[in-house]
Design a protein around this motif. Sequence first.
Motif, PDB file in Angstrom:
ATOM      1  N   ASP A  76      63.245 -27.018  14.388  1.00 57.60           N
ATOM      2  CA  ASP A  76      63.481 -28.348  13.438  1.00 57.60           C
ATOM      3  C   ASP A  76      63.090 -28.004  12.274  1.00 57.60           C
ATOM      4  OD1 ASP A  76      64.927 -29.528  15.725  1.00 57.60           O
ATOM      5  OD2 ASP A  76      62.912 -30.001  16.734  1.00 57.60           O
ATOM      6  N   ILE A  77      63.842 -28.282  11.236  1.00 57.18           N
ATOM      7  CA  ILE A  77      63.341 -28.028   9.753  1.00 57.18           C
ATOM      8  C   ILE A  77      63.770 -29.528   9.223  1.00 57.18           C
ATOM      9  CG2 ILE A  77      63.724 -26.748   7.615  1.00 57.18           C
ATOM     10  CD1 ILE A  77      64.750 -24.654   9.303  1.00 57.18           C
ATOM     11  N   LEU A  78      62.446 -29.974   8.207  1.00 58.79           N
ATOM     12  CA  LEU A  78      62.428 -30.802   7.336  1.00 58.79           C
ATOM     13  C   LEU A  78      62.780 -30.159   6.039  1.00 58.79           C
ATOM     14  CD1 LEU A  78      62.402 -33.818   6.534  1.00 58.79           C
ATOM     15  CD2 LEU A  78      59.848 -33.490   6.395  1.00 58.79           C
TER      16      LEU A  78
ATOM     17  N   THR B 275      67.343 -33.598   6.226  1.00 61.85           N
ATOM     18  CA  THR B 275      67.159 -33.620   4.833  1.00 61.85           C
ATOM     19  C   THR B 275      66.789 -34.896   4.541  1.00 61.85           C
ATOM     20  OG1 THR B 275      68.613 -31.731   4.501  1.00 61.85           O
ATOM     21  CG2 THR B 275      68.035 -32.903   2.657  1.00 61.85           C
ATOM     22  N   ILE B 276      65.906 -35.077   3.698  1.00 59.42           N
ATOM     23  CA  ILE B 276      65.363 -36.332   2.861  1.00 59.42           C
ATOM     24  C   ILE B 276      64.992 -35.948   1.574  1.00 59.42           C
ATOM     25  CG2 ILE B 276      63.169 -36.676   3.889  1.00 59.42           C
ATOM     26  CD1 ILE B 276      63.566 -39.666   3.734  1.00 59.42           C
ATOM     27  N   VAL B 277      65.972 -36.458   0.471  1.00 60.34           N
ATOM     28  CA  VAL B 277      65.599 -36.278  -0.790  1.00 60.34           C
ATOM     29  C   VAL B 277      65.536 -37.516  -1.606  1.00 60.34           C
ATOM     30  CG1 VAL B 277      66.235 -33.833  -0.494  1.00 60.34           C
ATOM     31  CG2 VAL B 277      67.946 -35.652  -1.460  1.00 60.34           C
TER      32      VAL B 277
ATOM     33  N   CYS C  24      59.353 -39.504   0.227  1.00 59.28           N
ATOM     34  CA  CYS C  24      60.545 -38.815   1.154  1.00 59.28           C
ATOM     35  C   CYS C  24      59.710 -37.973   2.318  1.00 59.28           C
ATOM     36  CB  CYS C  24      61.460 -37.960   0.142  1.00 59.28           C
ATOM     37  SG  CYS C  24      62.534 -38.549  -0.891  1.00 59.28           S
ATOM     38  N   SER C  25      58.924 -37.307   1.792  1.00 59.23           N
ATOM     39  CA  SER C  25      57.994 -36.519   2.840  1.00 59.23           C
ATOM     40  C   SER C  25      57.358 -37.582   4.004  1.00 59.23           C
ATOM     41  CB  SER C  25      57.194 -35.486   2.240  1.00 59.23           C
ATOM     42  OG  SER C  25      57.909 -34.727   1.598  1.00 59.23           O
ATOM     43  N   ASN C  26      56.452 -38.528   3.174  1.00 62.24           N
ATOM     44  CA  ASN C  26      55.946 -39.603   4.179  1.00 62.24           C
ATOM     45  C   ASN C  26      56.782 -40.152   5.066  1.00 62.24           C
ATOM     46  OD1 ASN C  26      53.233 -38.965   3.033  1.00 62.24           O
ATOM     47  ND2 ASN C  26      53.549 -40.506   1.492  1.00 62.24           N
ATOM     48  N   VAL C  27      58.101 -40.798   4.502  1.00 63.52           N
ATOM     49  CA  VAL C  27      58.858 -41.462   5.374  1.00 63.52           C
ATOM     50  C   VAL C  27      59.264 -40.485   6.500  1.00 63.52           C
ATOM     51  CG1 VAL C  27      61.229 -42.317   5.604  1.00 63.52           C
ATOM     52  CG2 VAL C  27      59.824 -43.036   3.792  1.00 63.52           C
ATOM     53  N   ALA C  28      59.603 -39.212   6.400  1.00 62.66           N
ATOM     54  CA  ALA C  28      60.186 -38.284   7.295  1.00 62.66           C
ATOM     55  C   ALA C  28      58.937 -38.024   8.192  1.00 62.66           C
ATOM     56  CB  ALA C  28      60.525 -36.840   6.778  1.00 62.66           C
ATOM     57  N   LEU C  29      57.656 -37.721   7.895  1.00 65.42           N
ATOM     58  CA  LEU C  29      56.688 -37.507   8.442  1.00 65.42           C
ATOM     59  C   LEU C  29      55.811 -38.328   9.405  1.00 65.42           C
ATOM     60  CD1 LEU C  29      55.258 -34.373   6.397  1.00 65.42           C
ATOM     61  CD2 LEU C  29      56.850 -34.239   8.577  1.00 65.42           C
TER      62      LEU C  29
ATOM     63  N   ARG D 276      62.139 -39.420  14.139  1.00 70.00           N
ATOM     64  CA  ARG D 276      60.949 -38.390  14.637  1.00 70.00           C
ATOM     65  C   ARG D 276      59.976 -38.204  13.699  1.00 70.00           C
ATOM     66  NH1 ARG D 276      64.863 -34.011  15.202  1.00 70.00           N
ATOM     67  NH2 ARG D 276      63.114 -32.821  15.798  1.00 70.00           N
ATOM     68  N   LYS D 277      59.108 -37.513  14.431  1.00 70.74           N
ATOM     69  CA  LYS D 277      57.797 -37.206  13.624  1.00 70.74           C
ATOM     70  C   LYS D 277      57.362 -35.860  13.446  1.00 70.74           C
ATOM     71  CE  LYS D 277      55.334 -41.612  14.143  1.00 70.74           C
ATOM     72  NZ  LYS D 277      54.166 -42.148  14.805  1.00 70.74           N
ATOM     73  N   ARG D 278      57.974 -35.091  14.591  1.00 70.64           N
ATOM     74  CA  ARG D 278      57.723 -33.729  14.590  1.00 70.64           C
ATOM     75  C   ARG D 278      58.623 -32.669  13.962  1.00 70.64           C
ATOM     76  NH1 ARG D 278      53.323 -32.049  17.506  1.00 70.64           N
ATOM     77  NH2 ARG D 278      54.360 -30.108  17.604  1.00 70.64           N
ATOM     78  N   PHE D 279      58.478 -31.766  13.147  1.00 73.41           N
ATOM     79  CA  PHE D 279      59.115 -30.546  12.639  1.00 73.41           C
ATOM     80  C   PHE D 279      58.395 -29.365  12.984  1.00 73.41           C
ATOM     81  CE2 PHE D 279      60.462 -34.623  10.742  1.00 73.41           C
ATOM     82  CZ  PHE D 279      61.932 -34.387  10.622  1.00 73.41           C
ATOM     83  N   ASP D 280      59.094 -28.451  13.005  1.00 73.81           N
ATOM     84  CA  ASP D 280      58.394 -26.910  13.221  1.00 73.81           C
ATOM     85  C   ASP D 280      58.310 -26.634  11.764  1.00 73.81           C
ATOM     86  OD1 ASP D 280      58.781 -26.699  15.949  1.00 73.81           O
ATOM     87  OD2 ASP D 280      60.924 -26.661  15.556  1.00 73.81           O
ATOM     88  N   LEU D 281      58.863 -26.796  10.634  1.00 73.85           N
ATOM     89  CA  LEU D 281      58.893 -26.437   9.421  1.00 73.85           C
ATOM     90  C   LEU D 281      59.376 -27.497   8.302  1.00 73.85           C
ATOM     91  CD1 LEU D 281      58.530 -23.711   7.818  1.00 73.85           C
ATOM     92  CD2 LEU D 281      60.730 -23.315   7.704  1.00 73.85           C
ATOM     93  N   VAL D 282      58.581 -27.546   7.297  1.00 71.62           N
ATOM     94  CA  VAL D 282      58.779 -28.173   6.143  1.00 71.62           C
ATOM     95  C   VAL D 282      59.136 -27.224   4.792  1.00 71.62           C
ATOM     96  CG1 VAL D 282      58.030 -29.906   4.392  1.00 71.62           C
ATOM     97  CG2 VAL D 282      57.467 -30.223   6.727  1.00 71.62           C
ATOM     98  N   ILE D 283      60.503 -27.429   4.253  1.00 68.96           N
ATOM     99  CA  ILE D 283      60.689 -26.705   3.311  1.00 68.96           C
ATOM    100  C   ILE D 283      60.785 -27.685   1.775  1.00 68.96           C
ATOM    101  CG2 ILE D 283      62.372 -25.279   2.094  1.00 68.96           C
ATOM    102  CD1 ILE D 283      63.338 -24.291   4.872  1.00 68.96           C
ATOM    103  N   SER D 284      60.085 -27.405   0.996  1.00 72.02           N
ATOM    104  CA  SER D 284      60.238 -28.273  -0.153  1.00 72.02           C
ATOM    105  C   SER D 284      60.159 -27.679  -1.407  1.00 72.02           C
ATOM    106  CB  SER D 284      58.687 -28.866  -0.110  1.00 72.02           C
ATOM    107  OG  SER D 284      58.570 -30.021  -1.238  1.00 72.02           O
ATOM    108  N   GLY D 285      60.834 -28.305  -2.454  1.00 73.55           N
ATOM    109  CA  GLY D 285      60.827 -27.682  -3.707  1.00 73.55           C
ATOM    110  C   GLY D 285      61.693 -26.353  -3.771  1.00 73.55           C
ATOM    111  N   ILE D 286      62.786 -26.231  -3.418  1.00 76.36           N
ATOM    112  CA  ILE D 286      63.572 -25.056  -3.247  1.00 76.36           C
ATOM    113  C   ILE D 286      63.965 -24.489  -4.274  1.00 76.36           C
ATOM    114  CG2 ILE D 286      64.312 -26.020  -0.863  1.00 76.36           C
ATOM    115  CD1 ILE D 286      67.099 -26.900  -2.322  1.00 76.36           C
ATOM    116  N   ASN D 287      64.015 -25.027  -5.500  1.00 79.83           N
ATOM    117  CA  ASN D 287      64.511 -24.294  -6.556  1.00 79.83           C
ATOM    118  C   ASN D 287      63.272 -23.489  -7.326  1.00 79.83           C
ATOM    119  OD1 ASN D 287      62.645 -26.415  -7.370  1.00 79.83           O
ATOM    120  ND2 ASN D 287      64.077 -26.900  -9.274  1.00 79.83           N
TER     121      ASN D 287
END
Length: 92
Positions: free
Chosen positions: A2-4, A31-33, A70-75, A81-92
Amino acid sequence: MDILLTNDDGIESESLHPLIARLSKKHHVVTIVPDRERSASSHSITLSHPLRLRTIRKDVHTLDGTPTDCSNVALLGGLGRKRFDLVISGIN
């Protein structure tokens, strides 16, 4: 897994949708951006108005706040949901 996925370039980022498609082949991606480009907003959070969450399609959301919002709302469970296995941020 599960990836955020989040960014600071917003929903119109050229690299966002191809990355969602690629990661979704093997993982569940949420995804939340920001609803618009918010580069260089660092660790800013929104305190002056209520945040508005918009669902673009299943598991893809925008928020009228900063990347940190965005991160706060998701996490904190704002996407159901509150749990993710991985958070990917700033992909550029």
